[in-house]
Scaffold this motif. Structure first.
Motif, mmCIF file in Angstrom:
data_model
loop_
_atom_site.group_PDB
_atom_site.id
_atom_site.type_symbol
_atom_site.label_atom_id
_atom_site.label_comp_id
_atom_site.label_asym_id
_atom_site.label_seq_id
_atom_site.Cartn_x
_atom_site.Cartn_y
_atom_site.Cartn_z
ATOM 1 N N SER A 1 -81.020 27.402 -15.647
ATOM 2 C CA SER A 1 -80.607 28.220 -16.762
ATOM 3 C C SER A 1 -79.650 29.691 -17.121
ATOM 4 O O SER A 1 -79.400 30.161 -17.457
ATOM 5 N N THR A 2 -79.905 29.780 -15.343
ATOM 6 C CA THR A 2 -79.377 30.947 -15.193
ATOM 7 C C THR A 2 -78.804 30.605 -13.310
ATOM 8 O O THR A 2 -78.344 31.835 -13.421
ATOM 9 N N ASP A 3 -79.474 30.192 -13.086
ATOM 10 C CA ASP A 3 -78.601 30.038 -11.627
ATOM 11 C C ASP A 3 -77.741 28.632 -11.520
ATOM 12 O O ASP A 3 -77.678 28.287 -9.791
ATOM 13 N N MET A 4 -77.417 28.049 -12.759
ATOM 14 C CA MET A 4 -75.573 27.597 -11.433
ATOM 15 C C MET A 4 -74.822 27.810 -11.072
ATOM 16 O O MET A 4 -74.686 29.306 -11.515
ATOM 17 N N PRO A 5 -74.755 26.876 -10.570
ATOM 18 C CA PRO A 5 -73.675 27.208 -9.562
ATOM 19 C C PRO A 5 -71.983 28.058 -10.033
ATOM 20 O O PRO A 5 -71.755 27.749 -11.039
#
Length: 210
Positions: A199-203
């Motif tokens: 939810s927050t750490d996609m590249p």
């Protein structure tokens, strides 16, 4: 409405609410999802009940499952983006046969053609689906999210070079994030403790163009 309307005004209220099929809206959201989705088919899955599961990643069925793409029988056409998903699951010839005949198939035949991966007694179906979900949930959420989109999107490209570009970026970003923990856990023979969240750490390269 025309194809130009669909290309140029897809989200205009009169197109979005009056023309676009509801199943397609649903499966497009499933396609965009960052988490694996497991279908547990227990009983009748006919029409939208069948096509919506095409967008799911893993399909299990019970011995009670009955699956049918019956649209031509009632004078309409397949929806829910199934003309994109179904041939990728069972191949084009079998997709044509299923849609042309509208035949209802049971779980055993669905497994034979590759539509489902396993057929179980009805009382075991959900337990198996949950057990499979728990196995998957042990892995890196970001790695799973990327892998899901890589397999769907890259397999539709015309040349493996397009997959290589995304694979390379994925390997680079994961090797400096959850990949470090994964390798350490493997070498130390312990369960991995992944910190990244899909939810927050996609590249930064995600989502890439279709």
């Amino acid at each position: 409405p025309t194809l130009d309307d669909m290309n140029d005004r897809l989200d205009a209220p009169e197109i979005h609410d009056g023309i676009r099929d509801e199943g397609g809206k649903l499966t497009l959201e499933i396609y965009k999802c960052r988490k694996p989705i497991i279908a547990a088919i227990n009983g009748a899955a006919v029409g939208i009940g069948a096509t919506m599961t095409c967008a799911m990643d893993i399909r299990l069925a019970s011995e009670k499952a009955r699956i049918g793409f019956v649209f031509n029988k009632i004078g309409i056409v397949p929806e829910a983006c199934s003309s994109w998903f179904l041939p990728r699951i069972v191949g084009l010839p079998k997709s044509l046969e299923l849609c042309f005949t509208g035949d209802i198939i049971d779980g055993a035949e669905a497994k034979d053609i590759g539509f489902v991966t396993n057929v179980l007694p009805a009382e075991e179906l959900l337990n198996e689906a949950y057990a499979l979900a728990r196995r998957i949930a042990k892995h890196s959420p970001v790695a799973l999210a990327l892998t899901r989109q890589m397999l769907y999107r890259n397999s539709a490209k015309g040349h493996p070079l397009e997959a290589h570009k995304i694979d390379s970026l994925g390997m680079f970003y994961q090797s400096i994030a959850d990949g470090k923990e994964g390798v350490s856990a493997f070498l130390e023979k312990r369960p991995a403790e992944y910190k990244q969240k899909c939810s927050t750490d996609m590249p930064s390269f995600y989502p890439w163009e279709y």
